[in-house]
Design an enzyme around this catalytic site. Structure first.
Site, PDB file in Angstrom:
ATOM      1  N   LYS A 109       0.541  -5.982  24.850  1.00 24.72           N
ATOM      2  CA  LYS A 109       0.546  -7.429  24.850  1.00 24.72           C
ATOM      3  C   LYS A 109       1.425  -7.961  23.730  1.00 24.72           C
ATOM      4  CE  LYS A 109      -4.386  -7.456  26.039  1.00 24.72           C
ATOM      5  NZ  LYS A 109      -5.727  -7.724  25.489  1.00 24.72           N
ATOM      6  N   ASP A 128       6.920  -5.409  19.903  1.00 27.06           N
ATOM      7  CA  ASP A 128       6.612  -6.203  18.718  1.00 27.06           C
ATOM      8  C   ASP A 128       6.992  -5.476  17.437  1.00 27.06           C
ATOM      9  OD1 ASP A 128       4.596  -4.287  19.019  1.00 27.06           O
ATOM     10  OD2 ASP A 128       2.939  -5.710  18.837  1.00 27.06           O
ATOM     11  N   ASP A 167       6.684   1.431  14.695  1.00 29.07           N
ATOM     12  CA  ASP A 167       5.912   1.972  13.584  1.00 29.07           C
ATOM     13  C   ASP A 167       6.145   3.483  13.528  1.00 29.07           C
ATOM     14  OD1 ASP A 167       3.919   1.719  11.511  1.00 29.07           O
ATOM     15  OD2 ASP A 167       2.410   2.394  12.917  1.00 29.07           O
ATOM     16  N   LYS A 172       9.247  -0.723  10.891  1.00 24.41           N
ATOM     17  CA  LYS A 172       8.666  -0.140   9.667  1.00 24.41           C
ATOM     18  C   LYS A 172       9.174   1.283   9.534  1.00 24.41           C
ATOM     19  CE  LYS A 172       3.910  -1.760   9.698  1.00 24.41           C
ATOM     20  NZ  LYS A 172       2.525  -1.252   9.875  1.00 24.41           N
ATOM     21  N   PHE A 200       0.081  -3.682   6.885  1.00 22.83           N
ATOM     22  CA  PHE A 200      -0.391  -4.121   8.194  1.00 22.83           C
ATOM     23  C   PHE A 200      -0.151  -5.614   8.354  1.00 22.83           C
ATOM     24  CE2 PHE A 200      -3.357  -5.281  11.508  1.00 22.83           C
ATOM     25  CZ  PHE A 200      -3.111  -4.273  12.426  1.00 22.83           C
ATOM     26  N   VAL A 201       0.586  -5.972   9.387  1.00 29.00           N
ATOM     27  CA  VAL A 201       0.949  -7.378   9.578  1.00 29.00           C
ATOM     28  C   VAL A 201       0.351  -7.927  10.876  1.00 29.00           C
ATOM     29  CG1 VAL A 201       3.088  -7.136   8.274  1.00 29.00           C
ATOM     30  CG2 VAL A 201       3.127  -6.788  10.737  1.00 29.00           C
TER      31      VAL A 201
HETATM   32  P1  5GP Z   1       4.043   3.207  17.246  1.00 31.84           P
HETATM   33  O1  5GP Z   1       3.860   4.012  18.487  1.00 31.84           O
HETATM   34  O2  5GP Z   1       5.466   2.890  16.909  1.00 31.84           O
HETATM   35  O3  5GP Z   1       3.307   3.791  16.090  1.00 31.84           O
HETATM   36  O4  5GP Z   1       3.204   1.945  17.550  1.00 31.84           O
HETATM   37  C1  5GP Z   1       3.623   0.679  17.682  1.00 31.84           C
HETATM   38  C2  5GP Z   1       2.391  -0.143  17.963  1.00 31.84           C
HETATM   39  O5  5GP Z   1       1.424  -0.004  16.914  1.00 31.84           O
HETATM   40  C3  5GP Z   1       2.743  -1.604  17.986  1.00 31.84           C
HETATM   41  O6  5GP Z   1       3.130  -2.007  19.287  1.00 31.84           O
HETATM   42  C4  5GP Z   1       1.467  -2.247  17.504  1.00 31.84           C
HETATM   43  O7  5GP Z   1       0.601  -2.431  18.599  1.00 31.84           O
HETATM   44  C5  5GP Z   1       0.853  -1.236  16.568  1.00 31.84           C
HETATM   45  N1  5GP Z   1       1.180  -1.535  15.153  1.00 31.84           N
HETATM   46  C6  5GP Z   1       1.894  -0.776  14.314  1.00 31.84           C
HETATM   47  N2  5GP Z   1       1.988  -1.350  13.093  1.00 31.84           N
HETATM   48  C7  5GP Z   1       1.327  -2.517  13.179  1.00 31.84           C
HETATM   49  C8  5GP Z   1       1.080  -3.598  12.249  1.00 31.84           C
HETATM   50  O8  5GP Z   1       1.480  -3.620  11.077  1.00 31.84           O
HETATM   51  N3  5GP Z   1       0.354  -4.630  12.718  1.00 31.84           N
HETATM   52  C9  5GP Z   1      -0.118  -4.699  13.991  1.00 31.84           C
HETATM   53  N4  5GP Z   1      -0.813  -5.786  14.342  1.00 31.84           N
HETATM   54  N5  5GP Z   1       0.101  -3.706  14.899  1.00 31.84           N
HETATM   55  C10 5GP Z   1       0.818  -2.638  14.497  1.00 31.84           C
HETATM   56 MG    MG Z   2       1.454  -2.874  20.673  1.00 31.88          MG
END
Ligand code: 5GP
Ligand code: MG
Length: 185
Positions: free
Chosen positions: A42, A99, A102, A130, A151-152
């Site tokens: 979402k 969005d 990470d 990040k 964490f944002v």
């Molecule tokens: P990745 O697979 O790159 O670790 O995950 C990305 C997902 O992790 C993003 O789409 C989000 O849902 C969540 N996420 C990672 N860091 C943050 C953060 O700082 N804040 C929030 N609200 N969600 C995050």
């Molecule tokens: Mg997500």
């Protein structure tokens, strides 16, 4: 909600100008080529809707939701749901919009899934990046802002389902995410 935010990282004006810059890059990259923006739900719905309105060339819009199940690690499976249809992936030039990048696990697996379904080309565009948190090698083709490892929330990003509707991006106060799960709802 505002009082749960420790500090604002990107305000509305900064988000607007950052999105303008990336929209211009995307426009230049796809000029004369049909493409489909695939918003990863979402979290990216707000960014994707602002972004596409600043891209003045033809594009189509699709959505995918990706949730890991099992242990949530890279080896865990990714459950995908498409809207409108999985059949709209084959042969298309896709721009995955998320969005935040990470660990990189979600987007790297999504790119793989899109190729498996016959996408002609898959690129990615993220609102936030990040890099300090990367667990798998992944570079977004387009990104608006880089953020430190904190964490944002806001502008689509949630904590426990809340804060997506904040018009800015902020860091949550520690007591808001360290409070017991039951109290956070
Ligand atoms: P990745 O697979 O790159 O670790 O995950 C990305 C997902 O992790 C993003 O789409 C989000 O849902 C969540 N996420 C990672 N860091 C943050 C953060 O700082 N804040 C929030 N609200 N969600 C995050
Ligand atoms: Mg997500």
């Amino acid at each position: 909600m505002d009082h749960d935010v420790e500090r604002i990282l990107f305000n509305e004006a900064e988000i607007r100008s950052g999105t303008d810059r990336v929209a211009a890059e995307v426009t230049a990259a796809y000029a004369g080529r049909p493409f489909t923006v695939v918003s990863v739900l979402k979290g990216s719905c707000i960014f994707a809707s602002d972004l596409i309105r600043r891209i003045p060339i033809p594009l189509e819009l699709a959505f995918v939701s990706a949730s890991s199940y099992g242990d949530g690690t890279q080896s865990g499976r990714l459950a995908l749901n498409f809207f409108p249809a999985e059949s709209e992936i084959a042969g298309r030039n896709l721009l995955l919009v998320d969005d935040i990048l990470d660990t990189g696990k979600t987007l790297s697996r999504l790119v793989g899934e899109m190729h498996k379904r016959g996408a002609a080309e898959v690129r990615s565009c993220v609102f936030l990046d990040k890099p300090a948190r990367r667990a798998v090698p992944f570079r977004a083709d387009f990104r608006v802002f880089e953020v430190d490892d904190l964490f944002v929330v806001g502008y689509g990003l949630d904590f426990a389902g809340h804060y997506r509707n904040l018009p800015y991006v902020g860091a949550l106060k520690r007591e808001c995410y360290e409070r017991p799960r039951s109290a956070a709802r």
